[in-house]
Write an enzyme that holds these catalytic residues in place. Structure first.
Site, short mmCIF file in Angstrom:
data_model
loop_
_atom_site.label_atom_id
_atom_site.label_comp_id
_atom_site.label_asym_id
_atom_site.label_seq_id
_atom_site.Cartn_x
_atom_site.Cartn_y
_atom_site.Cartn_z
N GLU A 89 40.39 30.58 28.93
CA GLU A 89 41.51 30.91 28.11
C GLU A 89 42.86 29.73 28.15
O GLU A 89 43.25 30.02 28.88
CB GLU A 89 41.46 32.65 27.54
N CYS A 102 49.43 27.81 26.86
CA CYS A 102 49.88 28.10 28.03
C CYS A 102 48.39 28.18 28.57
O CYS A 102 47.01 28.04 27.37
CB CYS A 102 50.06 30.18 28.18
N CYS A 109 40.08 34.97 39.65
CA CYS A 109 41.89 34.27 40.80
C CYS A 109 41.49 35.41 41.64
O CYS A 109 40.89 36.41 41.57
CB CYS A 109 42.46 34.76 39.80
N CYS A 116 46.93 42.70 36.43
CA CYS A 116 47.11 41.56 35.63
C CYS A 116 45.35 41.38 35.54
O CYS A 116 44.55 42.04 35.99
CB CYS A 116 46.93 40.59 37.22
N GLU A 157 45.97 31.06 40.16
CA GLU A 157 47.25 31.17 40.60
C GLU A 157 47.06 29.73 40.78
O GLU A 157 46.35 29.31 41.51
CB GLU A 157 47.01 31.46 41.46
N LEU A 212 57.76 38.27 40.38
CA LEU A 212 58.72 38.65 41.26
C LEU A 212 58.18 41.11 41.21
O LEU A 212 57.38 40.75 42.08
CB LEU A 212 59.96 38.36 41.65
N CYS A 330 50.73 37.82 28.79
CA CYS A 330 50.42 38.32 29.92
C CYS A 330 49.41 38.79 30.03
O CYS A 330 49.72 40.37 30.54
CB CYS A 330 52.16 38.25 30.21
N1 SAH Z 1 48.91 33.43 38.96
C1 SAH Z 1 50.43 32.81 38.43
C2 SAH Z 1 50.10 33.09 37.00
C3 SAH Z 1 49.98 34.47 36.24
S1 SAH Z 1 50.53 34.73 34.74
C4 SAH Z 1 51.13 34.48 39.08
O1 SAH Z 1 51.39 35.60 39.10
O2 SAH Z 1 52.10 34.03 38.10
C5 SAH Z 1 51.44 34.85 34.23
C6 SAH Z 1 52.52 36.01 34.73
O3 SAH Z 1 52.21 36.78 33.78
C7 SAH Z 1 53.39 36.10 35.82
O4 SAH Z 1 54.09 36.49 36.07
C8 SAH Z 1 51.51 37.82 36.16
O5 SAH Z 1 52.52 38.58 36.57
C9 SAH Z 1 52.45 38.34 34.49
N2 SAH Z 1 51.93 39.13 34.24
C10 SAH Z 1 50.02 39.42 34.79
N3 SAH Z 1 49.67 40.45 34.51
C11 SAH Z 1 50.32 40.53 33.49
C12 SAH Z 1 50.58 42.00 32.28
N4 SAH Z 1 49.98 42.88 32.07
N5 SAH Z 1 51.78 42.24 31.45
C13 SAH Z 1 52.31 41.35 31.78
N6 SAH Z 1 53.41 40.70 32.80
C14 SAH Z 1 51.71 40.33 32.98
#
Ligand code: SAH
Length: 344
Positions: A89, A102, A109, A116, A157, A212, A330
């Protein structure tokens, strides 16, 4: 056969020289690829003879948009099919300062963050550089919008598909490619320290975002299994090394979860951890996913968390939520094509 979309201009130039062709032809071919052509026959300024030679050596593997949804706020989510039938997506978001896409970099993943949706797909494979870039070309063609910013925040990732993501960034960056400056490209990582260290040495001026989500190891480990491999202090050390080498500000992403990481003490603890680091904190209300165990923090708590950080000298903002009504926000990118088909 080689997917020509996976290649740098210089690689195509070298191949052409080996074929006994003129090097400058590579520029024409490269330009066509970024216009989104799907076959060599569309490259109308090449001779039939050269087109035949190209067909012998290469294929043009494209991605294609097979479904899309539009949110009330104008955000568009695209289901993008790859050559092997799998789908990922991509999301187009409109901001005052320009359009952001995005993109995904893996099918599924491996990281297993428990909030997530991408983690629920299971890992299938890495996308190639061409497939990563192709998502942007598709979205640009489909929407008719000029894209100015790219975020690697879709499925996957990026630092777990390091070489392909770096190559994709260089192709996006190339003035003869998509010509989007590295400063307009953001990579988000759950904290793969060994590759944050490599990225620091790449000499690419992109933005680094670190997911983080907690400043306490026990809480972070409960949300993100990767914290068992690289704990918070190792991530922070890698960030300091990155800043020292690149002089670039890091963004820390922090998804606020009701009762888990959103107290005043949590904000103070986070401020202590980040004190003195050239950074910015992006607060995201957690999005609830299917079967998710977490609830969003209240707006009051989110604003209070931000204010505490700001009072302690840490620049923090709350990210505008776009596309949540179409599961484009996200962590929500997961829909399989089968599920999409049920809807449409
Ligand atoms: N693998 C990468 C990119 C992932 S998605 C990473 O971990 O950073 C991008 C962002 O969305 C990351 O900060 C991830 O932690 C956040 N994210 C994932 N699931 C989410 C959710 N359910 N609600 C809010 N943010 C989320």
């Amino acid at each position: 056969m080689v997917n020509i979309r996976d290649l740098y201009l210089e690689e195509i130039e070298n191949d052409l020289l080996e074929m006994g062709e003129k090097k400058y032809r590579a520029k024409q071919i490269f330009a066509w690829l970024f216009k989104g052509v799907e076959s060599f026959d569309e490259m109308t300024d090449l001779s039939k003879d050269l087109i035949e030679k190209l067909k012998q050596k290469y294929e043009i593997k494209c991605t294609s948009i097979i479904n899309h949804q539009e949110s009330k706020d104008g955000t568009k989510k695209y289901l993008i099919e790859l050559n092997d039938g799998h789908a990922v997506e991509g999301v187009l978001m409109k901001y005052k300062y320009g359009n952001t896409v995005c993109i995904s970099n893996q099918i599924g993943c491996k990281m297993g963050c428990n909030f997530c949706a991408s983690a629920k797909i299971g890992f299938v494979r890495n996308l190639t550089p061409g497939e990563i870039v192709s998502q942007i070309i598709d979205i640009e063609k489909h929407s008719g919008e000029k894209i100015s910013n790219i975020v690697f925040m879709g499925i996957g990732e990026p630092l777990d598909n390091y070489d392909n993501v770096i190559k994709a960034i260089r192709l996006i960056n190339d003035p003869k490619g998509l010509n989007i400056g590295a400063r307009h490209i953001s990579i988000s990582t759950c904290g793969l320290v060994h590759n944050i260290k490599r990225l620091a040495d790449e000499n690419i001026q992109c933005n680094l975002c670190i997911s983080l989500h907690s400043s306490r190891d026990d809480v972070r480990t409960s949300m993100m299994p990767i914290n068992k491999t690289y704990n918070i202090s190792e991530v922070i050390d890698a960030c300091n090394d990155y800043i020292e080498k690149t002089n670039r500000r890091i963004t820390f992403e922090y998804a606020l979860v009701d009762g888990v990481n959103d107290s005043k003490e949590d904000a103070i603890h986070l401020a202590k951890l980040l004190k003195g680091i050239l950074c910015h904190v992006n607060l995201i209300p957690i999005n609830k996913i299917k079967d998710g165990i977490y609830e969003k923090s209240s707006v009051e708590k989110i604003l209070a968390f931000r204010d505490t950080l700001n009072e302690k000298g840490i620049v923090a903002t709350v990210r505008r939520e776009l596309g949540s009504d179409i599961s484009a926000a996200c962590g929500q990118l997961v829909r399989s094509r089968q599920e999409e088909e049920k809807i449409s």
